[in-house]
Design an enzyme around this catalytic site. Sequence first.
Site, mmCIF file in Angstrom:
data_model
loop_
_atom_site.group_PDB
_atom_site.id
_atom_site.type_symbol
_atom_site.label_atom_id
_atom_site.label_comp_id
_atom_site.label_asym_id
_atom_site.label_seq_id
_atom_site.Cartn_x
_atom_site.Cartn_y
_atom_site.Cartn_z
ATOM 1 N N ASP A 1 52.456 39.862 40.713
ATOM 2 C CA ASP A 1 51.111 40.166 41.219
ATOM 3 C C ASP A 1 51.100 39.943 42.725
ATOM 4 O O ASP A 1 52.131 39.600 43.314
ATOM 5 C CB ASP A 1 50.032 39.330 40.501
ATOM 6 C CG ASP A 1 48.739 40.124 40.338
ATOM 7 O OD1 ASP A 1 48.176 40.556 41.367
ATOM 8 O OD2 ASP A 1 48.287 40.328 39.190
ATOM 9 N N GLU B 1 43.716 48.844 38.428
ATOM 10 C CA GLU B 1 42.944 48.483 39.616
ATOM 11 C C GLU B 1 43.638 48.845 40.932
ATOM 12 O O GLU B 1 43.829 47.978 41.775
ATOM 13 C CB GLU B 1 42.684 46.965 39.619
ATOM 14 C CG GLU B 1 41.885 46.467 38.455
ATOM 15 C CD GLU B 1 41.507 44.998 38.618
ATOM 16 O OE1 GLU B 1 40.304 44.724 38.708
ATOM 17 O OE2 GLU B 1 42.421 44.140 38.656
ATOM 18 N N HIS C 1 48.471 45.280 42.843
ATOM 19 C CA HIS C 1 48.891 43.920 42.472
ATOM 20 C C HIS C 1 50.354 43.685 42.891
ATOM 21 O O HIS C 1 51.131 43.098 42.141
ATOM 22 C CB HIS C 1 48.725 43.701 40.959
ATOM 23 C CG HIS C 1 47.280 43.716 40.511
ATOM 24 N ND1 HIS C 1 46.427 42.664 40.720
ATOM 25 C CD2 HIS C 1 46.552 44.668 39.883
ATOM 26 C CE1 HIS C 1 45.228 42.964 40.230
ATOM 27 N NE2 HIS C 1 45.277 44.168 39.720
HETATM 28 C C1 ACM Z 1 43.065 43.655 34.608
HETATM 29 O O1 ACM Z 1 42.262 42.788 34.272
HETATM 30 N N1 ACM Z 1 43.146 44.045 35.851
HETATM 31 C C2 ACM Z 1 43.946 44.275 33.636
#
Ligand code: ACM
Length: 586
Positions: free
Chosen positions: A187, A325, A258
């Site tokens: 991440d 995201e 991420h």
């Molecule tokens: C997530 O909560 N971004 C998978």
Amino acid sequence: MPEATPAALLPLPQSCTGRTGPGLVLGADTWIDAGTGTESTARWLSGTVGAATGLPLQVQSGPGSEPGPAVRLRLDEHLGERLGAEGYLLESDAAGVSITGGGPAGLFWGAQTLRQLLGPPAHRRAPLHRGATWTVPPVSIRDAPRFRWRGLMLDVARHFLPKDGVLRYLDLMAAHKLNTLHLHLTDDQGWRVQIRRYPRLTEVGGWRPRSRIGLTASTLWDERPHGGFYTQDDLREIVAYAADRHITVVPEIDIPAHSQAAIAAYPELGVTDVVDTTALRVWTEWGLSPNVLSPSDTTLRFYEGVLEEVLEMFPGPYVHIGGDECPMEQWRASPAVQARREELGLPDEVALQHWLVRHFAVWLARRGRRATGWDEILDRRAPASGAGAQAAAWSDTGAAFGSVSGAARADVGPSAGRPGTSDLPPGTTVLSWRGTTGGIAAVRSGHSAVMCPEEHLYLDHRQAPEGEPVPVGYVCTLTDVYLFEPVPRELTAEEADLIAGAQANAWSETMETPQRLDYQVFPRLAALAEVTWSHLPAPHERDTAGFLARMRTHYARLDALGVDYRAPDGPRPWQRRPGVQGRPMA
Ligand code: ACM
């Protein structure tokens, strides 16, 4: 469905009948009669239950017979045809116990049931009293799981969980008949898997100078550097330990967002014509970094190299490639990325992200693996209208951790999905986190789906309206998890078959220690275990009172296992975090 089970079994078995007569009293002469293919469960019983009871429980394979009563372990493929490889039968009376598995996994789940039948102290690592009496009540159990994916995700990226913590969680999962551990390995805030050909991923990407205590509104900082990573040997050990417990480990390498830790280690992976990626460091904020991977050939080749090593370490069918995201600002601003998009003939950045995800899904499929990703992997076009503004809104606020409600996130989710509309390889599996919309779209386009909607199964969210340490997000109580139904009512039977199961996600921004992790995960993981294993009726028909009554015994098991769970009446004094800000939902 039995009214009550003799030992408050949890998860509830498919059927359990008490038999008349005395039970089996285990003694120094009780032995394990291990039939062909049952050796690893025999070893587990002898090692684990043997340690708890202080009894030798010697394993004997083959025809020889010992004088004392036996725990008889067998595999039966005909049973497997009826109940599946994870199904089992358990019969006990004064003469002995017999566990028959439809396959090796079923046999192991039967052994877990046997431990529950012996009582909570059988979950300790040593007996409290030498010479204690251990009795298996006389029962007849027939059992098999409802779902094939019964999962837990550990976010070991935001806060690293050292290897022994992961091994401990595998034991805790096994005690709950959960069979899938998803490791969120990368991440913005840390890269946790050794990749031999790219040593800087862990040398640089595995560490950050400090961490915020609480979520982004908090002004408190822990000034200690934080980090760590698993060596490849650590991960091989984890995978082997999991396999002995019939648990599959799903590694996640998150792309294209991420990824700031990876870019800090290898700046050429970022959008270099928009930001000076050489100045980027492993992120110390929570939330969503705007610094994402460039969809360049450099990135493709680099991550193929990463995945080659991941495939060597993780032999399981699934490899998770994230996909969630992705803030699109840098891609929009980058002449190089825009040139790439045009060259590929793609209409917008969402399509470009889909192209990138698809590249790796196909790459994995060619190597016999199944790509798994968050439900954004189905998104192929930016939404045309209001929902687009919503999407932009949450991307632009980048720094806010999960800054909008699940309902708003569902607005930007995949469209309804129609059979044949997916261009992802057939085995691709979608983890539905923005509500259940993504899972519905997935199964309607022929993919399997695992349900993990944020409002029901995100374990970082608070467990009560008031008084929780670092209160985050929705209120999601033990009962709320118990009442979650993985199969949406609107699905046809054929579509419902594609719901592989459900998993709980333990995002770790606010779980900086194993104790904090335990508090957030338990007791709610016990409810998830029952939702995914047991053949429960629709939520309004579920026997919640019966579940909570069995939980009383289950808390004693968790005590014996050494779990720092949230007690029914709230946090213990040492579990409170006064003054640490979370992010309650409005
Ligand atoms: C997530 O909560 N971004 C998978």
